[in-house]
Scaffold this motif. Structure first.
Motif, short mmCIF file in Angstrom:
data_model
loop_
_atom_site.label_atom_id
_atom_site.label_comp_id
_atom_site.label_asym_id
_atom_site.label_seq_id
_atom_site.Cartn_x
_atom_site.Cartn_y
_atom_site.Cartn_z
N PHE A 43 -38.19 -37.61 -77.18
CA PHE A 43 -38.85 -36.31 -77.11
C PHE A 43 -38.71 -35.72 -75.70
CE2 PHE A 43 -42.64 -33.62 -76.47
CZ PHE A 43 -42.45 -32.72 -77.51
N ASP A 44 -38.88 -36.54 -74.68
CA ASP A 44 -38.69 -36.08 -73.30
C ASP A 44 -37.27 -35.60 -73.06
OD1 ASP A 44 -41.30 -36.63 -72.65
OD2 ASP A 44 -40.88 -38.61 -71.83
N ILE A 49 -33.22 -31.02 -72.64
CA ILE A 49 -32.07 -30.32 -73.20
C ILE A 49 -32.43 -28.87 -73.49
CG2 ILE A 49 -30.57 -30.16 -75.23
CD1 ILE A 49 -30.50 -33.22 -75.25
N GLY A 50 -33.65 -28.64 -73.97
CA GLY A 50 -34.10 -27.27 -74.22
C GLY A 50 -34.07 -26.42 -72.96
N LEU A 247 -37.87 -30.59 -82.88
CA LEU A 247 -37.21 -29.28 -82.96
C LEU A 247 -38.11 -28.18 -82.42
CD1 LEU A 247 -35.41 -29.46 -86.43
CD2 LEU A 247 -34.38 -29.55 -84.15
N ALA A 248 -39.39 -28.25 -82.76
CA ALA A 248 -40.33 -27.24 -82.28
C ALA A 248 -40.41 -27.26 -80.75
CB ALA A 248 -41.71 -27.47 -82.89
N GLY A 249 -40.44 -28.46 -80.19
CA GLY A 249 -40.51 -28.58 -78.73
C GLY A 249 -39.25 -28.08 -78.05
N VAL A 250 -38.08 -28.41 -78.59
CA VAL A 250 -36.80 -28.00 -77.99
C VAL A 250 -36.65 -26.48 -78.02
CG1 VAL A 250 -34.30 -28.06 -78.24
CG2 VAL A 250 -35.63 -30.16 -78.49
N ILE A 251 -36.87 -25.88 -79.17
CA ILE A 251 -36.71 -24.43 -79.31
C ILE A 251 -37.68 -23.70 -78.40
CG2 ILE A 251 -36.93 -22.49 -80.91
CD1 ILE A 251 -35.98 -24.41 -83.13
N ALA A 253 -39.10 -24.86 -75.63
CA ALA A 253 -38.73 -25.08 -74.23
C ALA A 253 -37.57 -24.17 -73.83
CB ALA A 253 -38.36 -26.55 -74.01
N ALA A 254 -36.59 -24.00 -74.73
CA ALA A 254 -35.43 -23.16 -74.43
C ALA A 254 -35.83 -21.69 -74.28
CB ALA A 254 -34.37 -23.31 -75.53
N ILE A 255 -36.62 -21.19 -75.21
CA ILE A 255 -37.02 -19.78 -75.17
C ILE A 255 -37.90 -19.49 -73.96
CG2 ILE A 255 -38.34 -17.98 -76.36
CD1 ILE A 255 -37.46 -19.24 -79.01
N VAL A 256 -38.91 -20.32 -73.76
CA VAL A 256 -39.82 -20.12 -72.64
C VAL A 256 -39.09 -20.33 -71.31
CG1 VAL A 256 -41.93 -20.95 -71.53
CG2 VAL A 256 -41.84 -20.74 -74.00
N GLY A 257 -38.16 -21.29 -71.27
CA GLY A 257 -37.39 -21.52 -70.05
C GLY A 257 -36.55 -20.31 -69.68
N PHE A 258 -35.92 -19.70 -70.66
CA PHE A 258 -35.12 -18.49 -70.43
C PHE A 258 -35.99 -17.38 -69.83
CE2 PHE A 258 -33.61 -14.34 -71.85
CZ PHE A 258 -32.27 -14.36 -71.47
N LEU A 259 -37.14 -17.17 -70.43
CA LEU A 259 -38.06 -16.13 -69.94
C LEU A 259 -38.58 -16.47 -68.54
CD1 LEU A 259 -40.07 -15.46 -73.22
CD2 LEU A 259 -38.23 -14.07 -72.26
N ALA A 260 -38.81 -17.76 -68.29
CA ALA A 260 -39.33 -18.18 -66.98
C ALA A 260 -38.31 -17.92 -65.87
CB ALA A 260 -39.70 -19.67 -67.01
N ILE A 261 -37.04 -18.17 -66.15
CA ILE A 261 -36.00 -17.90 -65.15
C ILE A 261 -35.95 -16.42 -64.82
CG2 ILE A 261 -33.53 -17.94 -64.68
CD1 ILE A 261 -33.36 -20.45 -66.42
N LYS A 262 -35.94 -15.60 -65.85
CA LYS A 262 -35.92 -14.15 -65.65
C LYS A 262 -37.14 -13.69 -64.86
CE LYS A 262 -32.19 -12.94 -67.99
NZ LYS A 262 -31.05 -12.22 -67.37
N LEU A 263 -38.30 -14.25 -65.19
CA LEU A 263 -39.54 -13.87 -64.50
C LEU A 263 -39.48 -14.26 -63.03
CD1 LEU A 263 -42.49 -12.90 -64.45
CD2 LEU A 263 -43.17 -15.21 -65.16
#
Length: 305
Positions: A43-44, A49-50, A247-251, A253-263
């Motif tokens: 899981f970690d 990867i996300g 799957l819920a965690g990966v998706i 993490a990926a979406i929130v990570g993308f938004l965090a970088i932009k922010l």
């Protein structure tokens, strides 16, 4: 682990991997206060990867240029055409990234009398029931960010009005300083990797945007290495988390990570890093206080999820 708990940890991982507030510290605190002990290394790995997907998407053009620069570098080395004094901007950045990764080998140095390597202490502190270490590391993150901000203001005071303060290229001492900061942050949960590397760059006199981009890109090999090391161990352990939560965690993490970088890129450009200084300072002090309370009373503070 429920899907809701996986989503919460995906949000925590995605936001804090790139925002200068420490993903390892927040994940440790989230698991502590939710009363969840994640025994699944898989899981970690998947959460890492996300977040890796997020940074690859945001910096895809730069990463492709660096791959091309690497291919040409190898060609020039074998044909005898490589010259340190005649490097393009992309090749110079590639070389500085390689040099900046060298301090990470310190994580594999054995600690005498313990039977551990330096990197093993990160897992010990992140998985124990004591959150005082996380609290102290969060306060240290606040201090480092403050020093980085002060360094930027000094650079701005020396430059022309309206000019971009700081250098736009890294040298060997700059790369080593950032690499060492990343190495130290890998050991202490609560000490932000992005915050430490960004602050190290700013204190070396690098411009804010250049330091931030370098911090993100140098984090890619670190994330890949962390995921690979954990995956090697995960293959020898039973899977204790279901496919749906993973799957819920990966998706997430990926979406929130993308938004965090932009922010964060916007916040650095608009000089709003003080928000993270206060956030990590307050959270660190509260965490230390709760940790001391748990030590004195033997109670563990948890919240229903």
């Amino acid at each position: 682990m429920s899907i809701l708990q996986a989503i919460i940890q995906g949000i925590v991982q995605g936001a804090t991997e790139f925002l200068p507030v420490s993903s390892s510290g927040h994940l440790s605190l989230a698991q502590h206060f939710m009363g969840v002990k994640v025994d699944s290394l898989l899981f970690d790995v998947m959460l890492h990867i996300g977040t890796l997907l997020a940074v690859l998407i945001v910096y895809r053009e730069l990463i492709l240029r660096l791959i091309v620069a690497l291919i040409r570098l190898v060609r020039d080395i074998f044909t005898g055409k490589f010259r340190w004094s005649h490097m393009s901007a992309d090749r110079r950045l590639l070389m500085m990234l390689m040099i900046g990764l060298l301090p990470l080998f310190l994580l594999f140095v054995p600690v005498p009398g313990t039977g551990y390597q330096v990197k093993d202490f990160a897992d010990l502190w992140a998985t124990d029931s004591d959150i005082v270490v996380e609290g102290c590391a969060l306060v240290a993150t606040s201090i480092l960010l403050t020093l980085g901000i002060l360094a930027t203001k000094r650079q701005r005071g020396r430059g022309r009005a309206g000019a971009i303060s700081g250098r736009r290229s890294f040298g060997v001492p700059d790369a080593l300083a950032v690499g060492f900061a990343q190495c130290v942050a890998a050991v202490f949960p609560g000490l932000s990797r992005s915050g430490s590397t960004l602050s190290a760059g700013l204190m070396r006199g690098i411009s804010r945007q250049t330091a931030l981009d370098y911090s993100f890109v140098i984090g890619i090999p670190a994330i890949v290495a962390a995921a690979a090391l954990e995956l090697k161990d995960a293959l020898h352990e039973p899977v204790t988390v279901g496919i749906a939560p993973i799957l819920a965690g990966v998706i997430t993490a990926a979406i929130v990570g993308f938004l965090a970088i932009k922010l964060l890129r916007w916040m650095v450009a608009s000089d709003k890093l003080m928000i993270f200084v206060w956030y990590t300072l307050i959270l660190g002090i509260v965490t230390i206080a709760i940790g001391v309370f748990e030590h004195q009373t033997g109670w563990v503070v948890t919240f229903p999820s």
